[in-house]
Design a protein around this motif. Structure first.
Motif, PDB file in Angstrom:
ATOM      1  N   UNK A   2       4.108 -10.009  15.027  1.00 15.69           N
ATOM      2  CA  UNK A   2       2.881 -10.773  15.226  1.00 15.69           C
ATOM      3  C   UNK A   2       2.770 -11.873  14.181  1.00 15.69           C
ATOM      4  N   UNK A   3       3.204 -11.602  12.968  1.00 12.93           N
ATOM      5  CA  UNK A   3       3.062 -12.573  11.894  1.00 12.93           C
ATOM      6  C   UNK A   3       3.913 -13.818  12.118  1.00 12.93           C
ATOM      7  N   UNK A   4       5.125 -13.659  12.568  1.00 12.56           N
ATOM      8  CA  UNK A   4       5.955 -14.847  12.737  1.00 12.56           C
ATOM      9  C   UNK A   4       5.983 -15.349  14.174  1.00 12.56           C
ATOM     10  N   UNK A   5       5.078 -14.835  14.999  1.00 13.39           N
ATOM     11  CA  UNK A   5       4.869 -15.418  16.312  1.00 13.39           C
ATOM     12  C   UNK A   5       5.848 -15.027  17.395  1.00 13.39           C
ATOM     13  N   UNK A   6       6.697 -14.026  17.161  1.00 13.21           N
ATOM     14  CA  UNK A   6       7.676 -13.654  18.172  1.00 13.21           C
ATOM     15  C   UNK A   6       6.981 -13.132  19.428  1.00 13.21           C
ATOM     16  N   UNK A   7       6.041 -12.213  19.250  1.00 13.45           N
ATOM     17  CA  UNK A   7       5.365 -11.639  20.411  1.00 13.45           C
ATOM     18  C   UNK A   7       4.545 -12.696  21.147  1.00 13.45           C
ATOM     19  N   UNK A   8       3.843 -13.538  20.389  1.00 14.60           N
ATOM     20  CA  UNK A   8       3.071 -14.615  20.999  1.00 14.60           C
ATOM     21  C   UNK A   8       3.982 -15.565  21.766  1.00 14.60           C
ATOM     22  N   UNK A   9       5.117 -15.898  21.175  1.00 16.76           N
ATOM     23  CA  UNK A   9       6.067 -16.797  21.837  1.00 16.76           C
ATOM     24  C   UNK A   9       6.586 -16.199  23.139  1.00 16.76           C
ATOM     25  N   UNK A  10       6.877 -14.895  23.122  1.00 15.10           N
ATOM     26  CA  UNK A  10       7.360 -14.240  24.335  1.00 15.10           C
ATOM     27  C   UNK A  10       6.285 -14.254  25.410  1.00 15.10           C
ATOM     28  N   UNK A  11       5.028 -14.031  25.011  1.00 14.46           N
ATOM     29  CA  UNK A  11       3.940 -14.057  25.967  1.00 14.46           C
ATOM     30  C   UNK A  11       3.798 -15.420  26.631  1.00 14.46           C
ATOM     31  N   UNK A  12       3.880 -16.477  25.831  1.00 13.80           N
ATOM     32  CA  UNK A  12       3.780 -17.836  26.375  1.00 13.80           C
ATOM     33  C   UNK A  12       4.961 -18.140  27.294  1.00 13.80           C
ATOM     34  N   UNK A  13       6.152 -17.702  26.893  1.00 10.58           N
ATOM     35  CA  UNK A  13       7.349 -17.934  27.700  1.00 10.58           C
ATOM     36  C   UNK A  13       7.201 -17.314  29.082  1.00 10.58           C
ATOM     37  N   UNK A  14       6.710 -16.074  29.127  1.00  9.07           N
ATOM     38  CA  UNK A  14       6.566 -15.418  30.428  1.00  9.07           C
ATOM     39  C   UNK A  14       5.400 -15.995  31.232  1.00  9.07           C
ATOM     40  N   UNK A  15       4.389 -16.528  30.547  1.00 11.30           N
ATOM     41  CA  UNK A  15       3.285 -17.170  31.256  1.00 11.30           C
ATOM     42  C   UNK A  15       3.754 -18.429  31.990  1.00 11.30           C
ATOM     43  N   UNK A  16       4.670 -19.149  31.372  1.00 12.73           N
ATOM     44  CA  UNK A  16       5.160 -20.404  31.980  1.00 12.73           C
ATOM     45  C   UNK A  16       6.549 -20.207  32.594  1.00 12.73           C
ATOM     46  N   UNK A  17       6.871 -18.972  32.956  1.00 18.02           N
ATOM     47  CA  UNK A  17       8.209 -18.662  33.459  1.00 18.02           C
ATOM     48  C   UNK A  17       8.623 -19.524  34.655  1.00 18.02           C
ATOM     49  N   UNK A  18       7.734 -19.791  35.625  1.00 21.15           N
ATOM     50  CA  UNK A  18       8.141 -20.683  36.730  1.00 21.15           C
ATOM     51  C   UNK A  18       8.565 -22.065  36.242  1.00 21.15           C
ATOM     52  N   UNK A  19       7.882 -22.559  35.199  1.00 25.03           N
ATOM     53  CA  UNK A  19       8.251 -23.864  34.631  1.00 25.03           C
ATOM     54  C   UNK A  19       9.621 -23.781  33.984  1.00 25.03           C
ATOM     55  N   UNK A  20       9.902 -22.664  33.317  1.00 24.74           N
ATOM     56  CA  UNK A  20      11.206 -22.477  32.670  1.00 24.74           C
ATOM     57  C   UNK A  20      12.320 -22.466  33.709  1.00 24.74           C
ATOM     58  N   UNK A  21      12.092 -21.810  34.841  1.00 22.46           N
ATOM     59  CA  UNK A  21      13.102 -21.787  35.904  1.00 22.46           C
ATOM     60  C   UNK A  21      13.391 -23.195  36.408  1.00 22.46           C
ATOM     61  N   UNK A  22      12.349 -24.015  36.519  1.00 18.79           N
ATOM     62  CA  UNK A  22      12.558 -25.405  36.932  1.00 18.79           C
ATOM     63  C   UNK A  22      13.295 -26.186  35.857  1.00 18.79           C
ATOM     64  N   UNK A  23      12.984 -25.879  34.594  1.00 16.22           N
ATOM     65  CA  UNK A  23      13.642 -26.553  33.473  1.00 16.22           C
ATOM     66  C   UNK A  23      15.137 -26.261  33.467  1.00 16.22           C
ATOM     67  N   UNK A  24      15.500 -25.031  33.831  1.00 12.35           N
ATOM     68  CA  UNK A  24      16.914 -24.647  33.864  1.00 12.35           C
ATOM     69  C   UNK A  24      17.655 -25.400  34.965  1.00 12.35           C
TER      70      UNK A  24
END
Length: 322
Positions: A103-125
């Motif tokens: 939580x302190x270095x943002x890993x969990x928060x980053x993973x949460x954001x990544x999965x929230x925008x997962x459709x965008x990531x698929x388009x980015x790929x």
């Protein structure tokens, strides 16, 4: 049984590096039992762990072909974990219940954001040229902010807290996805690529080591320049290590069982090891130098055991992993 022992072994090693450096940095807050060179090496090893984590996460998600249901489940689990641990922290005012390093270095928060925008990531790929242009644009924004709105560097001389955005780790996650696609898996298995990784891993490591030492003693004029060079080093080292481990065929039964035991607990280790560290330091005299080095390994082992115990129950498993 896990499908890829070598990749999970690399994920476990990256977690161990992060946990070990955190424990050491806590012990060295006032007086360190390690010399400056040893701390530099440990810090150097630890900073590779976060990019590797997101690359492997993206790789595994691509290979396993996450469904919409999987994504929704992960998002719900991450939100619940963050809410639970914040409630615990608000109710229990003690040194031994602390927000985990995840939580302190943002890993969990980053993973949460990544999965929230997962459709965008698929388009980015699917549009890597556009994605690369977007990331270049983000770096340009950093450069403009640095030029026209410079920040006070007294408290943050390396600008880490101000410019370490979540989108950076999203980039590593996308890179892991690309490696997990069929062309990427063929690429990492090529003999020429493996040879290049073997040849380059040491020179990259040496360059990165001295670059990090320079950063630790010099205030950078150009944040954008530091940002680009820092992550070029990290990307190159992460790729080299990924290729090396991807071509290792682990057949030893003992190693396989150890990896199978440790790997599922990695998210939990990130969460609990902060509290485990503070609890262990109450068991003996902190100034006893003969016990400090084993503490680094003991914190990791104890964190794995705590995480595995919590995973045994389906209710506690929800607050420790997803």
């Amino acid at each position: 049984m896990i499908s890829n022992v070598s990749q999970n072994a690399l994920k476990s090693l990256s977690c161990f590096a992060a946990v070990t450096f955190f424990s050491t940095s806590q012990m060295c807050a006032y007086e360190c039992f390690l010399n400056a060179n040893s701390m530099s090496v440990l810090y150097f090893v630890s900073i590779i762990s976060k990019p590797l984590f997101f690359i492997i996460l993206g790789y595994i998600d691509e290979v396993e072909k996450l469904t919409r249901v999987d994504i929704v489940t992960k998002i719900k689990s991450i939100i619940m974990i963050m809410i639970f641990w914040n409630i615990v922290l608000s109710l229990l005012k003690t040194n031994y219940i602390q927000p985990g390093y995840i939580l302190q270095n943002g890993i969990l928060l980053s993973m949460g954001v990544i999965y929230l925008v997962y459709p965008v990531i698929l388009k980015a790929i699917k549009n890597l040229k556009v994605t690369a242009a977007v990331f270049v644009g983000f770096v340009a924004i950093i450069a403009l902010l640095d030029i026209f709105s410079p920040i006070d560097t007294k408290d943050d001389p390396l600008f880490i807290s101000s410019y370490s955005f979540i989108w950076v780790w999203g980039g590593y996650y996308i890179f892991g996805h690309v490696l997990g696609e069929a062309p990427g898996r063929l690429f990492t298995k090529k003999a020429s690529v493996l040879l290049a990784a073997k040849i380059m891993v040491i020179p990259i490591g040496i360059s990165m080591f001295f670059y990090e030492r320079y950063l630790s003693t010099n205030t950078q004029i150009s944040v954008a320049g530091w940002f680009v060079l820092e992550h070029l080093h990290l990307l190159a080292m992460s790729l080299a290590l990924f290729v090396l481990f991807d071509n290792i065929n682990i057949k030893n039964g003992l190693i396989t069982r150890i990896v199978e035991f440790i790997s599922p607990a990695m998210v939990g280790v990130y969460i609990v090891h902060y509290s485990v560290f503070y609890f262990i330091t109450t068991l003996y005299d902190f100034n006893d130098a003969t016990l400090k080095l084993p503490l680094l390994i003991l914190v990791f082992i104890a964190s794995v055991l705590v995480s595995r115990l919590l995973l045994l129950n389906r209710f506690t498993a929800r607050i420790i992993s997803f």
